[in-house]
Design an enzyme around this catalytic site. Structure first.
Site, PDB file in Angstrom:
ATOM      1  N   ILE A 284       5.904   7.782   7.473  1.00 22.75           N
ATOM      2  CA  ILE A 284       5.800   9.050   6.725  1.00 22.75           C
ATOM      3  C   ILE A 284       4.435   9.156   6.059  1.00 22.75           C
ATOM      4  O   ILE A 284       4.233   9.937   5.138  1.00 22.75           O
ATOM      5  CB  ILE A 284       6.920   9.147   5.676  1.00 22.75           C
ATOM      6  CG1 ILE A 284       6.847   7.974   4.692  1.00 22.75           C
ATOM      7  CG2 ILE A 284       8.278   9.180   6.357  1.00 22.75           C
ATOM      8  CD1 ILE A 284       7.795   8.116   3.502  1.00 22.75           C
TER       9      ILE A 284
ATOM     10  N   THR B 105       2.853   6.093   5.386  1.00 23.58           N
ATOM     11  CA  THR B 105       2.681   4.762   4.814  1.00 23.58           C
ATOM     12  C   THR B 105       1.812   3.868   5.674  1.00 23.58           C
ATOM     13  O   THR B 105       1.288   2.872   5.200  1.00 23.58           O
ATOM     14  CB  THR B 105       4.055   4.091   4.703  1.00 23.58           C
ATOM     15  OG1 THR B 105       4.678   4.170   6.003  1.00 23.58           O
ATOM     16  CG2 THR B 105       4.938   4.822   3.709  1.00 23.58           C
TER      17      THR B 105
ATOM     18  N   PRO C 178      -5.324  -4.336   4.447  1.00 27.23           N
ATOM     19  CA  PRO C 178      -6.004  -3.966   3.201  1.00 27.23           C
ATOM     20  C   PRO C 178      -6.364  -2.481   3.113  1.00 27.23           C
ATOM     21  O   PRO C 178      -6.137  -1.848   2.084  1.00 27.23           O
ATOM     22  CB  PRO C 178      -7.257  -4.837   3.214  1.00 27.23           C
ATOM     23  CG  PRO C 178      -6.892  -6.011   4.065  1.00 27.23           C
ATOM     24  CD  PRO C 178      -5.928  -5.502   5.096  1.00 27.23           C
TER      25      PRO C 178
ATOM     26  N   GLU D  95       5.449   2.161  -3.720  1.00 26.12           N
ATOM     27  CA  GLU D  95       5.872   2.780  -4.962  1.00 26.12           C
ATOM     28  C   GLU D  95       5.242   2.212  -6.212  1.00 26.12           C
ATOM     29  O   GLU D  95       5.102   2.905  -7.221  1.00 26.12           O
ATOM     30  CB  GLU D  95       7.408   2.716  -5.043  1.00 26.12           C
ATOM     31  CG  GLU D  95       7.999   3.749  -4.105  1.00 26.12           C
ATOM     32  CD  GLU D  95       9.442   3.495  -3.726  1.00 26.12           C
ATOM     33  OE1 GLU D  95      10.304   4.171  -4.270  1.00 26.12           O
ATOM     34  OE2 GLU D  95       9.696   2.627  -2.875  1.00 26.12           O
TER      35      GLU D  95
END
Ligand code: FES
Ligand code: FES
Lengths: 166, 674
Positions: free
Chosen positions: B450, B452, B567, B640
């Site tokens: 999505i 990420t 990273p 998150e």
């Protein structure tokens, strides 16, 4: 229905359109050019930004019929090749700098950046209004603030635009 | 590594749900309830049906047959009761989107019997109760020791109430679906979802179909932040409309409709009490959260949950109470629980630091627990102190004058603030399949990307396990026809899917042709440790003396999140979370219309999210963290934690700049002037 002509990414299209149709829906639903995104349909997010006669514009705010005779460049035509196989320096820089995550604001950011780089004159953050200021990060941030990115890729978007402008 | 689908995203080739081609496609436009509570008396669709191009109208006048009504937000048109303003009450299907919209807005007349409504969350609401559990299945209350005794013996105390507003996820891609019924009665949905497998199961259940007859396709999703983690009414409506119209149907909720129909973060009222001895060691912590759900369903956010793991204190208590209002059902939004909860706790810690005359970093270090303070489990790894120290060094914290309101640069007051971040590191069972095709490796897993970077990080994980170059690995995600996998949520994606991919690749290496994996047993063994990521966020703010405008010239996050696998992409996740956290601190809020119900500012012109000009220097770094108790990669999720603590860091910096403690988000100019 109304007849109109549009030049899209270099090719001429003769069209019969519902006068209620926005340029954005024409591109996405009729012409299959789904690279241009709809985020709000109200001119509030910039996801639908295209180049309309060379200037950046929100395609959701333009009625298709009002664009009769115009030239439109979408993200699909940004690199100059219809198949997108010759990336524009901005496209390359966005990938290299990870200037997107979900990618949904990205076509709008790219078209907006391409239009912005061709613009002249001061902005709200330019100190001297008679100036044609250099493209500092602050100028880029100000000039790109019509394009929201909910993923929060702004830091990388600014870096990518700076790199492509070099 | 660059995103493997990066080229597709910058050329416009990446297709999102609404963008799949289909023959003879129709469009559906929803009609929303115009009252906040009441009953539908009549539905008159005569004008809509008389409009050329209209194919069907759906409403409770003719309830479509469903297999399950258990999820009341998805049981469309089954009831004549209205539970909130904006609820789906009818829909028009037409050949053209303009026709569907016009007929929905002007051609369907609905008669209501409106009843008085109640939409405002208050701490003294008579309807407040303690839910049995809070999301995702945690106890609603925890207690240890005697908090009152702990406060009584404290040398310094803080007792403050913090409030956070209704917040909306607002992914840039609206919730959209195209539904196609195949000739054999199978259903294919192109749906913007964070989990194709779970979405498929829910849709099948609601429609009364066996799951194997439903397929959900979602290779690219334009953000979700939790709001696409559960199936939304658009998926069900598109399927019902396609059935009614006998052809494929597309639906994209408008930005305005998204505010009512796709979930939101509950507003919270949080009372935090801290007691400490003269050295700042906590004697008691109490965190009481008040929040809301709808009359339809209970969703209880775990707002006080982070307080259970953050600091040592012998006496402690967390509680959650909920009231059911005439509002849409709240849901997941990036770091549910941790995000609003840590605004309150980390603001209170700053207040305690000020009251005790102790540096806020030192205060946190003094209260670092040796084990999980509520269940005595060892932490699998915990490097909060290292994050605080590294952040202090990079940010230039040393020598900071703690006195508030004394640094002036022209007309700008300047201040700095710090706050901690935390987020659980869990994983869920998933399956994956690894094969060799034409000499390259193909990994199949119904994961979701999505934004990420899941596709990219799984490519890397597979390549490392197989001992090959990432270019030789192709990862297929975003389709319920792929091996079942958990959803993208709770920062569990990389840990859950990565575990399955590693196991599948190991199996492939063994037999040379094909490897499959199911991590159910591995995941069941995830006990014995308290697993969390930690971080420290530092903010510098400038506050305009005259207007109260707040600017954030610097934001730095230092995180300890296990091994960072990619990273470049991890940094984007951290910075993206911090950017959203800064928006939460300064501008984001949905205003509830007390008189008429519903939300007042339901678009992007009035609900402000951070724009490019709001973001100056936001940076994220991390410390090396080895944690053998997590998963084969040693990774904690990064999606998150970036938003956790940002708002407190900014609020604490605003206090340092101005001497004003704003306990009610967002920190808008009126709260700083006058
Ligand atoms: S879709 Fe045009 S500005 Fe948002
Ligand atoms: S990349 Fe997701 S909105 Fe910008």
């Amino acid at each position: 229905m109304a007849e109109m002509t549009l030049r899209v990414n270099g090719s001429v299209r003769e069209l019969d359109v519902d006068p209620r149709t926005s340029l954005l829906d024409l591109l996405r639903e009729r012409l299959g050019l789904t690279g241009t995104k709809k985020g709000c349909d109200h001119g509030q997010c910039g996801a639908c930004t295209v180049l309309l006669d060379g200037r950046r514009a929100n395609a959701c705010l333009a009625l298709a019929v009002a664009c009769d005779g115009s030239e439109v460049t979408t993200v699909e035509g940004l690199g100059g090749a219809a198949d997108g196989d010759e990336p524009h320096p901005l496209q390359t820089a966005f990938v290299e700098r990870d200037a997107f995550q979900c990618g949904y604001c990205t076509p709008g950011q790219l078209c907006s950046a391409a239009g912005m780089l061709a613009e002249r004159g001061p902005s709200a953050v330019t100190a001297d209004l008679t100036d044609d200021p250099p493209l500092t990060p602050e100028e880029i941030r100000e000039r790109m603030s019509g394009n929201l990115c909910r993923c929060g890729a702004y830091v990388n978007i600014v870096a990518a635009i700076q790199e492509a402008a070099r | 590594m660059n995103r493997v689908e990066g080229r597709d995203k910058v050329t416009g080739r990446a297709r999102y749900a609404f963008e799949y081609p289909a023959e003879d496609v129709a469009y559906v436009h929803p009609v929303q309830a115009a009252v906040t509570r009441g009953r539908i008396l009549s539905v008159d669709a005569t004008d809509a049906l008389a409009t050329p191009g209209v194919l069907a109208v759906l409403s409770c006048a003719e309830p479509p047959a469903l297999g399950s009504r258990e999820d009341a937000e998805l049981a469309l048109f089954q009831s004549d009761q209205v539970a909130y303003r904006g609820q789906l009450v009818a829909a028009v299907v037409a050949r053209a989107p303009e026709t569907a919209r016009e007929a929905a807005e002007h051609g369907v007349r609905i008669g209501y019997d409106a009843e008085p409504h109640d939409v405002l969350l208050r701490a003294d609401h008579p309807g407040l109760y303690t839910p049995e559990k809070v999301n995702p299945g945690m106890p609603a209350e925890t207690r240890r020791g005697d908090v009152e005794a702990g406060f009584a013996e404290a040398a310094v105390t803080v007792d403050a109430t913090y409030t956070t507003p209704t917040l909306h996820n607002n992914p840039m891609e609206p919730h959209a679906t195209m539904a196609v019924w195949e000739e054999n009665g199978d259903l294919t949905l192109y749906d913007s979802t964070q989990g194709a497998a779970d979405d498929r199961d829910t849709i099948a259940e609601v429609l009364g179909l066996p799951p194997e007859r439903v397929r959900v396709v979602a290779p690219h999703v334009g953000g979700g932040f939790g709001s696409k983690g559960t199936t939304r009414p658009n998926a069900i409506l598109a399927a019902l409309a396609a059935r009614a119209a006998g052809r494929p149907v597309k639906l994209a909720l408008t930005r305005q409709q998204m505010y009512d129909l796709t979930g939101y973060r509950t507003p919270t009222i949080q009372r935090v009490r801290l007691g400490a001895d003269a050295e700042g060691r906590l004697t008691a912590i109490s965190h009481e959260a008040v929040e809301q759900s709808s009359t339809l369903m209970e969703f209880a956010e775990q707002t006080a949950a982070p307080t259970r793991v953050m600091y040592a204190a012998p006496n402690r208590r967390t509680t959650h109470r909920l009231v059911r209002l005439d509002v849409p059902t709240p849901s997941w939004m990036r770091a549910p629980g941790e995000c609003p909860g840590m605004f309150a706790l980390e603001s209170a810690m700053d207040e305690l630091a000020v009251a005790a005359g102790i540096d806020p970093i030192e205060l946190r270090i003094r209260n670092e627990p040796d084990v999980d303070p509520e269940n005595d489990l060892p932490f699998s790894s915990r490097n909060l102190v290292a994050c605080l120290r590294e952040g202090a060094r990079r940010f230039g914290w040393e020598g900071r004058d703690p006195r508030p309101g004394i640094r002036l640069d022209g007309r700008w007051l300047i201040g700095t603030g710090v706050a901690a971040s935390t987020y659980p590191s869990r994983r869920m069972a998933s399956t994956a399949d690894a094969t060799v095709e034409d000499g390259d490796f193909v990994i199949r897993i119904a994961a979701a990307d999505i934004g990420t970077g899941a596709r990219t990080v799984l490519t890397r994980i597979a390549a490392e396990t197989l001992g090959t170059a990432p270019e030789r690995v192709r990862v297929e995600v975003g389709d319920s026809a792929l091996p079942r996998a958990s959803l993208a949520g709770g920062s569990m994606g990389t840990a859950s899917w990565g575990s399955a991919v590693v196991r599948a690749c190991e199996a492939l290496l063994k037999n040379g042709e094909r490897g499959t994996a199911d991590t159910t047993e591995d995941v069941e063994g995830d006990t014995g440790f308290s697993r969390h990521a930690f971080g420290a966020q530092f903010a510098e703010v400038r506050v305009d003396l005259d207007t109260g405008e707040v600017r954030v010239p610097r934001l730095l996050g230092v995180f300890a999140a296990g091994r960072i696998l990619e990273p470049k992409l991890a940094r984007s996740q951290f910075v993206g979370g911090m950017t959203m956290g800064m928006g939460m601190a300064l501008m984001e809020q949905t205003i509830v219309d007390e008189r008429d119900g519903g939300f007042l500012n339901h678009d992007l012109a009035q609900y402000h999210v951070a724009a490019c000009a709001d973001v100056q220097d936001i940076d994220a770094v991390w410390i090396e963290e080895e944690d053998p108790h997590l998963n084969p990669m040693g990774a904690k999720g990064v999606g998150e934690i970036g938003i956790v603590g940002t708002a407190a860091a900014v609020a604490n910096a605003v206090h340092h700049a101005t001497g004003r403690r704003v306990r009610d988000l967002p920190i808008t100019p009126p709260k700083l002037v006058g």
